[in-house]
Design a protein around this motif. Sequence first.
Motif, PDB file in Angstrom:
ATOM      1  N   HIS A   1       0.786  -0.807   0.046  1.00 56.14           N
ATOM      2  CA  HIS A   1       0.008   0.051  -0.138  1.00 56.14           C
ATOM      3  C   HIS A   1       0.856   1.337  -0.160  1.00 56.14           C
ATOM      4  N   SER A   2       0.339   2.203  -0.767  1.00 57.12           N
ATOM      5  CA  SER A   2       1.210   3.355  -0.941  1.00 57.12           C
ATOM      6  C   SER A   2       1.462   4.139   0.459  1.00 57.12           C
TER       7      SER A   2
ATOM      8  N   ASN B   1      -0.556   1.664  -5.973  1.00 61.08           N
ATOM      9  CA  ASN B   1       0.068   1.055  -4.908  1.00 61.08           C
ATOM     10  C   ASN B   1       1.835   1.127  -5.094  1.00 61.08           C
TER      11      ASN B   1
END
Length: 108
Positions: A9-10, A41
Amino acid sequence: MKLILAILHSEDGNKVLGTLNDAGFSVTKLATTGGFLRAGNITLIVGTEEERVEEAISIFKERCRTRKHIMTTPISAGMAGMYTPQPIEVEVGGATIFVLDVDRFEKV
Ligand code: 2BA
Protein backbone atom coordinates in the motif's frame (compact mmCIF):
# COMPACT_ATOMS: atom_id res chain seq x y z
CA MET A 1 21.77 -13.33 -4.90
CA LYS A 2 17.99 -12.80 -4.73
CA LEU A 3 15.60 -10.18 -6.03
CA ILE A 4 12.64 -9.30 -3.84
CA LEU A 5 9.61 -7.73 -5.52
CA ALA A 6 7.18 -6.44 -2.92
CA ILE A 7 3.82 -4.82 -3.73
CA LEU A 8 2.42 -2.76 -0.89
CA HIS A 9 0.00 0.00 0.00
CA SER A 10 1.27 3.47 -0.92
CA GLU A 11 0.76 4.68 2.66
CA ASP A 12 3.20 2.05 3.98
CA GLY A 13 5.82 2.83 1.34
CA ASN A 14 7.97 5.48 2.96
CA LYS A 15 8.30 3.84 6.37
CA VAL A 16 9.22 0.49 4.79
CA LEU A 17 11.69 2.19 2.47
CA GLY A 18 13.27 4.06 5.38
CA THR A 19 13.58 0.95 7.52
CA LEU A 20 15.11 -1.06 4.66
CA ASN A 21 17.62 1.73 3.97
CA ASP A 22 18.51 2.02 7.66
CA ALA A 23 19.20 -1.74 7.67
CA GLY A 24 21.54 -1.34 4.70
CA PHE A 25 19.35 -2.68 1.88
CA SER A 26 19.46 -1.03 -1.55
CA VAL A 27 15.92 -0.39 -2.75
CA THR A 28 14.15 0.92 -5.86
CA LYS A 29 10.60 2.20 -5.55
CA LEU A 30 8.15 2.02 -8.47
CA ALA A 31 4.71 3.64 -8.64
CA THR A 32 2.39 0.83 -9.74
CA THR A 33 -1.33 0.15 -10.10
CA GLY A 34 -3.22 -2.90 -8.85
CA GLY A 35 -5.04 -4.67 -11.66
CA PHE A 36 -8.16 -5.44 -9.59
CA LEU A 37 -8.84 -2.21 -7.67
CA ARG A 38 -7.14 -0.06 -10.35
CA ALA A 39 -5.72 1.95 -7.45
CA GLY A 40 -2.18 3.14 -6.93
CA ASN A 41 0.16 0.94 -4.93
CA ILE A 42 3.94 0.74 -4.81
CA THR A 43 6.40 -1.95 -5.78
CA LEU A 44 9.78 -2.12 -4.08
CA ILE A 45 12.69 -3.91 -5.76
CA VAL A 46 15.36 -5.15 -3.38
CA GLY A 47 18.47 -6.99 -4.58
CA THR A 48 20.19 -8.75 -1.69
CA GLU A 49 22.25 -11.72 -0.60
CA GLU A 50 20.23 -14.87 0.04
CA GLU A 51 21.15 -14.79 3.75
CA ARG A 52 19.38 -11.44 4.20
CA VAL A 53 16.06 -12.29 2.50
CA GLU A 54 14.32 -13.28 5.76
CA GLU A 55 15.48 -10.07 7.45
CA ALA A 56 13.98 -8.02 4.60
CA ILE A 57 10.72 -9.97 4.73
CA SER A 58 10.48 -9.42 8.49
CA ILE A 59 10.65 -5.65 7.85
CA PHE A 60 7.69 -5.92 5.45
CA LYS A 61 5.81 -7.98 8.05
CA GLU A 62 6.43 -5.38 10.76
CA ARG A 63 5.70 -2.30 8.69
CA CYS A 64 2.82 -3.20 6.34
CA ARG A 65 -0.79 -3.09 7.51
CA THR A 66 -3.76 -4.97 6.10
CA ARG A 67 -6.57 -2.66 4.95
CA LYS A 68 -10.15 -3.11 3.82
CA HIS A 69 -11.29 -1.41 0.61
CA ILE A 70 -14.83 -1.00 -0.63
CA MET A 71 -15.19 -1.08 -4.39
CA THR A 72 -18.25 -0.89 -6.56
CA THR A 73 -18.50 -3.52 -9.22
CA PRO A 74 -21.18 -3.95 -11.86
CA ILE A 75 -23.11 -7.19 -11.21
CA SER A 76 -25.50 -8.47 -13.86
CA ALA A 77 -29.15 -8.03 -12.88
CA GLY A 78 -30.13 -10.86 -15.15
CA MET A 79 -31.37 -8.94 -18.19
CA ALA A 80 -29.15 -8.26 -21.16
CA GLY A 81 -27.44 -4.92 -20.76
CA MET A 82 -28.83 -4.27 -17.25
CA TYR A 83 -26.29 -3.90 -14.44
CA THR A 84 -26.69 -2.86 -10.82
CA PRO A 85 -23.57 -1.56 -9.08
CA GLN A 86 -22.82 -3.63 -5.96
CA PRO A 87 -20.34 -2.57 -3.26
CA ILE A 88 -17.93 -5.33 -2.30
CA GLU A 89 -15.26 -5.34 0.39
CA VAL A 90 -11.75 -6.61 -0.36
CA GLU A 91 -8.86 -7.02 2.04
CA VAL A 92 -5.58 -5.64 0.72
CA GLY A 93 -2.07 -6.41 1.89
CA GLY A 94 0.05 -5.99 4.07
CA ALA A 95 2.49 -6.87 1.27
CA THR A 96 2.58 -9.29 -1.65
CA ILE A 97 6.15 -10.54 -1.91
CA PHE A 98 7.94 -12.46 -4.66
CA VAL A 99 11.52 -13.72 -4.18
CA LEU A 100 13.38 -14.50 -7.42
CA ASP A 101 16.77 -16.04 -8.15
CA VAL A 102 19.25 -13.68 -9.80
CA ASP A 103 21.44 -15.34 -12.45
CA ARG A 104 23.85 -12.46 -12.74
CA PHE A 105 24.37 -9.10 -11.03
CA GLU A 106 26.76 -6.44 -12.26
CA LYS A 107 27.27 -2.74 -11.76
CA VAL A 108 29.29 -1.31 -14.64
P1 2BA B 1 -5.09 -5.33 -6.80
O1 2BA B 1 -4.94 -6.18 -8.03
O2 2BA B 1 -5.71 -3.99 -6.98
O3 2BA B 1 -5.91 -6.20 -5.74
C1 2BA B 1 -6.35 -5.64 -4.52
C2 2BA B 1 -7.02 -6.68 -3.66
O4 2BA B 1 -8.21 -7.14 -4.32
C3 2BA B 1 -6.17 -7.95 -3.43
O5 2BA B 1 -5.32 -7.74 -2.31
C4 2BA B 1 -7.22 -9.01 -3.20
O6 2BA B 1 -7.69 -9.00 -1.87
C5 2BA B 1 -8.37 -8.54 -4.09
N1 2BA B 1 -8.36 -9.19 -5.40
C6 2BA B 1 -7.39 -9.11 -6.35
N2 2BA B 1 -7.74 -9.79 -7.46
C7 2BA B 1 -8.97 -10.30 -7.21
C8 2BA B 1 -9.89 -11.10 -7.96
N3 2BA B 1 -9.61 -11.50 -9.20
N4 2BA B 1 -11.07 -11.44 -7.35
C9 2BA B 1 -11.36 -11.03 -6.11
N5 2BA B 1 -10.55 -10.27 -5.34
C10 2BA B 1 -9.36 -9.92 -5.89
P2 2BA B 1 -3.88 -8.40 -2.26
O7 2BA B 1 -3.96 -9.86 -2.60
O8 2BA B 1 -3.28 -8.04 -0.93
O9 2BA B 1 -3.04 -7.72 -3.44
C11 2BA B 1 -2.61 -6.37 -3.36
C12 2BA B 1 -1.96 -5.97 -4.68
O10 2BA B 1 -0.80 -6.80 -4.88
C13 2BA B 1 -2.83 -6.21 -5.92
O11 2BA B 1 -3.66 -5.10 -6.15
C14 2BA B 1 -1.79 -6.38 -7.01
O12 2BA B 1 -1.28 -5.11 -7.41
C15 2BA B 1 -0.67 -7.12 -6.29
N6 2BA B 1 -0.75 -8.57 -6.43
C16 2BA B 1 -1.33 -9.45 -5.58
N7 2BA B 1 -1.16 -10.71 -6.00
C17 2BA B 1 -0.46 -10.64 -7.15
C18 2BA B 1 0.03 -11.63 -8.08
N8 2BA B 1 -0.18 -12.96 -7.90
N9 2BA B 1 0.70 -11.20 -9.17
C19 2BA B 1 0.92 -9.87 -9.36
N10 2BA B 1 0.50 -8.90 -8.52
C20 2BA B 1 -0.18 -9.28 -7.43
